[in-house]
Design an enzyme around this catalytic site. Structure first.
Site, PDB file in Angstrom:
ATOM      1  CG  HIS A  16      25.882 -15.007  45.211  1.00  0.00           C
ATOM      2  ND1 HIS A  16      27.064 -14.171  44.919  1.00  0.00           N
ATOM      3  CD2 HIS A  16      25.980 -16.129  44.716  1.00  0.00           C
ATOM      4  CE1 HIS A  16      27.731 -14.812  44.194  1.00  0.00           C
ATOM      5  NE2 HIS A  16      27.365 -16.330  43.858  1.00  0.00           N
ATOM      6  CE  LYS A  50      29.605 -15.906  47.713  1.00  0.00           C
ATOM      7  NZ  LYS A  50      29.427 -17.107  46.800  1.00  0.00           N
ATOM      8  CG  ASP A  57      29.751 -19.057  70.336  1.00  0.00           C
ATOM      9  OD1 ASP A  57      28.827 -20.071  69.969  1.00  0.00           O
ATOM     10  OD2 ASP A  57      30.757 -19.639  70.840  1.00  0.00           O
TER      11      ASP A  57
END
Ligand code: ZN
Length: 231
Positions: free
Chosen positions: A148, A150, A155
């Site tokens: 779950h 996100k 870089d």
């Protein structure tokens, strides 16, 4: 020779001016505080705007050329600022992540790694197949809980995190938030977590169909419990 002396003088003057300009630039640069770190908050849903120009610019940059300016885009989408455009711009600004942007970065030689939930591997409309066919490394969970998270890291420098699922549905319809920060400490903590997940989901460690097995066991337990209640 007057001409020669004048030439050298000019040259010296020219160099002097160049040095002065360089010194001035260096001084101004040193005096200026380091450029403000990235700190941006985006809210969704976002209106869907045309991102053609962003993609074209990024594609041109990938080829090492500057994109040639064109006339106004004739597509029916609105043109201008949007959270979607800003998110895409942030992803594409990586000198070295939605499907088109990720593919573009991959083609540009950026090492892209994606971790997703098992359900998204084959969901209708999922871009995962597209990414995998292009050669991008994708790993997925094999737990009954959802993957779950996100977040994205660019870089090893910029962290993008919030409630936003990286789906068209969420971008266009849901109320979501996204925080974009350039903060070494935060980035390192998330990076460590990513590497841990990446290793946990190494295909070498896969056992197959654990979800179904778990569901079967759960169903059995529920049936058992019901039977016991009914006794
Ligand atoms: Zn357009």
């Amino acid at each position: 020779m007057v001409w020669g002396a004048a030439g050298r003088l000019l040259l010296a003057a020219g160099l002097g001016a160049a040095f002065e300009a360089l010194a001035g630039w260096l001084l101004r640069r040193a005096a200026k505080a380091s450029p403000p770190a990235v700190r941006e908050v985006l809210f969704f849903p976002s209106r869907v705007t045309c991102v053609k120009e962003l993609l074209e610019e990024a594609a041109a940059a990938a080829r090492g050329v500057s994109s040639s300016p064109r006339g106004p885009c004739a597509c029916p989408l609105p043109h201008g600022e949007s959270a979607l455009g800003r998110l895409l711009g942030r992803l594409l600004s990586s000198p070295r992540c939605s499907g088109q942007a990720v593919l573009l970065l991959h083609r540009r030689g950026v090492r892209v790694r994606v971790v997703t939930d098992t359900d998204y591997m084959a969901l209708a409309g999922s871009q995962i197949g597209l990414l995998r066919r292009a050669g991008i490394q994708v790993r997925h969970d094999q737990e009954s809980g959802y993957m779950h998270h996100k977040f994205a890291i660019i870089d090893k420098k910029i962290l993008i995190t919030g409630s936003l699922n990286w789906t068209t549905q969420a971008i266009q319809c849901n109320r979501e938030n996204l925080l974009i920060v350039e903060d070494k400490d935060c980035v390192n903590i998330f990076l460590e977590e990513f590497e841990k997940i990446w290793d946990d989901y190494n295909p070498a460690k896969y056992t197959f169909f654990p979800k179904e097995e778990k569901q079967l066991l759960k169903d059995k337990a529920i049936t058992g419990a019901k039977l016991e209640v009914n006794k």
